[in-house]
Design an enzyme around this catalytic site. Structure first.
Site, PDB file in Angstrom:
ATOM      1  N   ASP A  21      37.166  42.191  39.336  1.00 17.97           N
ATOM      2  CA  ASP A  21      37.580  43.392  40.063  1.00 17.97           C
ATOM      3  C   ASP A  21      37.013  44.686  39.496  1.00 17.97           C
ATOM      4  O   ASP A  21      37.639  45.738  39.579  1.00 17.97           O
ATOM      5  CB  ASP A  21      39.126  43.473  40.130  1.00 17.97           C
ATOM      6  N   HIS A  36      35.727  39.541  47.062  1.00 11.63           N
ATOM      7  CA  HIS A  36      34.851  40.665  46.750  1.00 11.63           C
ATOM      8  C   HIS A  36      35.000  41.706  47.846  1.00 11.63           C
ATOM      9  O   HIS A  36      34.750  41.429  49.015  1.00 11.63           O
ATOM     10  CB  HIS A  36      33.400  40.188  46.621  1.00 11.63           C
TER      11      HIS A  36
HETATM   12  P1  IMP Z   1      42.441  30.711  39.095  1.00 11.34           P
HETATM   13  O1  IMP Z   1      41.018  30.715  38.709  1.00 11.34           O
HETATM   14  O2  IMP Z   1      42.667  31.068  40.528  1.00 11.34           O
HETATM   15  O3  IMP Z   1      43.153  29.460  38.698  1.00 11.34           O
HETATM   16  O4  IMP Z   1      43.147  31.865  38.233  1.00 11.34           O
HETATM   17  C1  IMP Z   1      43.080  31.848  36.816  1.00 11.34           C
HETATM   18  C2  IMP Z   1      43.154  33.263  36.262  1.00 11.34           C
HETATM   19  O5  IMP Z   1      42.013  33.995  36.702  1.00 11.34           O
HETATM   20  C3  IMP Z   1      44.374  34.068  36.741  1.00 11.34           C
HETATM   21  O6  IMP Z   1      44.724  34.972  35.710  1.00 11.34           O
HETATM   22  C4  IMP Z   1      43.828  34.825  37.939  1.00 11.34           C
HETATM   23  O7  IMP Z   1      44.556  35.999  38.193  1.00 11.34           O
HETATM   24  C5  IMP Z   1      42.423  35.141  37.466  1.00 11.34           C
HETATM   25  N1  IMP Z   1      41.476  35.292  38.590  1.00 11.34           N
HETATM   26  C6  IMP Z   1      40.945  34.335  39.363  1.00 11.34           C
HETATM   27  N2  IMP Z   1      40.112  34.863  40.280  1.00 11.34           N
HETATM   28  C7  IMP Z   1      40.105  36.185  40.070  1.00 11.34           C
HETATM   29  C8  IMP Z   1      39.415  37.279  40.674  1.00 11.34           C
HETATM   30  O8  IMP Z   1      38.608  37.149  41.580  1.00 11.34           O
HETATM   31  N3  IMP Z   1      39.679  38.516  40.185  1.00 11.34           N
HETATM   32  C9  IMP Z   1      40.533  38.700  39.158  1.00 11.34           C
HETATM   33  N4  IMP Z   1      41.192  37.713  38.557  1.00 11.34           N
HETATM   34  C10 IMP Z   1      40.983  36.458  39.005  1.00 11.34           C
HETATM   35 MG    MG Z   2      38.091  40.823  43.388  1.00 12.39          MG
END
Ligand code: IMP
Ligand code: MG
Length: 334
Positions: free
Chosen positions: A12, A41
């Site tokens: 982000d 995104h």
């Molecule tokens: P997961 O990959 O969806 O299992 O999430 C694992 C960790 O990565 C968590 O803390 C999510 O909030 C973070 N996370 C996953 N995708 C994103 C993203 O696109 N932006 C920010 N954090 C993410």
């Molecule tokens: Mg994002």
């Protein structure tokens, strides 16, 4: 010319905005997205905010072919929806891209460790990656609906490199499975080398590695965030954001030089982009030239550049792709 854009914090930071700017100005022939639909995104297209979960942010301009990397994962419904939006002729998915199915989402949402402790987005990405490692996951080439879009993405990158290729990283350095704040991380390596491996190009193929930082740090989900501010304070500073996929509030902290230095070590960028400079310095809003920036902003960027010892070439000054100070020519040469 091959440019890879990666995130230096926890996701982000505005990679989507940087990629959409590069698409508009450099006019690459091909853009490749990595990662999975857990990452949204955000790009601004004709004043309208768009959250992309399959295709690369180059969607904002008409020219480039938009491809999904073999090491990425996608969902068929999300991919087809964005392909329709992009114009179906230019959406491509590699035959080896992994496919997330409904059961992966269900498994993940029942997983207390992932949902409770790690704070996963619950999009089934980790569950599908686990199956991929066990060699059970079905790949894009096995699905009839995807047949018209199947491509050999590494071969396309190789052939189109001379016409400009942008590779869009995903999440952020400190969410990397290998280099992040384990176990509070995502299910893949998201540093520059991991992103290139996902696409199927060697490290020497990258002409530019752009490392993106935001002017402050945010993090969604669990895990350490040095200097974290109370939510009211983040709100007061205009740093309160929400996750693009889950809508969860993002935790916020001031810019962290120690993290930024570590991200430089892990990604070895030839240049750095800093986004949302206008949030830190409102007078920078909409600037497109260095001399339009207020002096405090210029001083801050200068001292950051000195500390990181990497040229800061791109400065985001507003939400639209065109809100950017681009100093690549001055700092890197033609
Ligand atoms: P997961 O990959 O969806 O299992 O999430 C694992 C960790 O990565 C968590 O803390 C999510 O909030 C973070 N996370 C996953 N995708 C994103 C993203 O696109 N932006 C920010 N954090 C993410
Ligand atoms: Mg994002």
């Amino acid at each position: 010319m091959l440019t890879v854009v990666v995130d230096g914090f926890f996701g982000d930071t505005g990679k989507g905005k940087v990629v959409s700017y590069l698409a508009a100005v450099d006019r690459p022939a091909l853009c490749v997205r990595t990662g999975a639909p857990n990452a949204g995104h955000t790009v601004v297209l004709n004043g309208r905010e768009l959250v992309l979960r399959a295709l690369p942010s180059c969607i904002v301009v008409d020219g480039p072919v938009l491809a999904v990397a073999p090491g990425a994962l996608t969902r068929i419904d999300v991919f087809l929806g964005e392909a329709r939006l992009a114009g179906m002729h230019r959406a491509k998915v590699d035959g080896n891209t992994g496919i997330i199915e409904e059961r992966h989402v269900e498994v993940e949402r029942r997983d207390q460790h992932l949902m409770g402790t790690v704070g996963s987005t619950g999009q089934g990405v980790g569950a599908a990656m686990a199956e991929r490692v066990l060699r059970r996951l079905r790949l894009a080439r096995e699905f009839r609906e995807l047949e018209p879009y199947i491509a050999d993405v590494p071969a396309m990158v190789h052939e189109m490199r001379g016409m400009g290729v942008v590779v869009e990283g995903t999440q952020g350095t400190f969410l990397s499975l290998y280099h992040g704040t384990y176990p509070y991380v995502t299910s893949r390596d998201v540093t520059a080398s991991g992103i290139l491996s996902e696409v199927g190009v060697g490290p020497k193929a990258a002409d530019h590695v752009v490392l993106v930082f935001k002017a402050y740090v945010t993090r969604v989900g669990a895990g350490p965030l040095p200097g974290e501010l109370p939510p009211e304070e983040a709100e007061k500073r205009g740093w309160a954001e929400r996750g693009a996929v889950t809508g969860r509030p993002r935790r916020a902290a001031p810019f962290n030089l120690e993290l930024a230095r570590r991200a430089v070590l892990l990604n070895d960028p030839d240049q750095v982009a800093v986004t949302k400079l206008d949030v830190l310095f409102p007078a920078a809003s909409g600037a497109t030239r260095w001399d339009q920036l207020p002096q405090d902003a210029r001083r801050w960027i200068q001292s950051l550049e000195d500390s990181l010892n990497v040229p800061i070439t791109l400065l985001g000054t507003g939400p639209e792709p065109r809100h950017m100070v681009d100093m690549r020519r001055e700092k890197l040469g033609p």
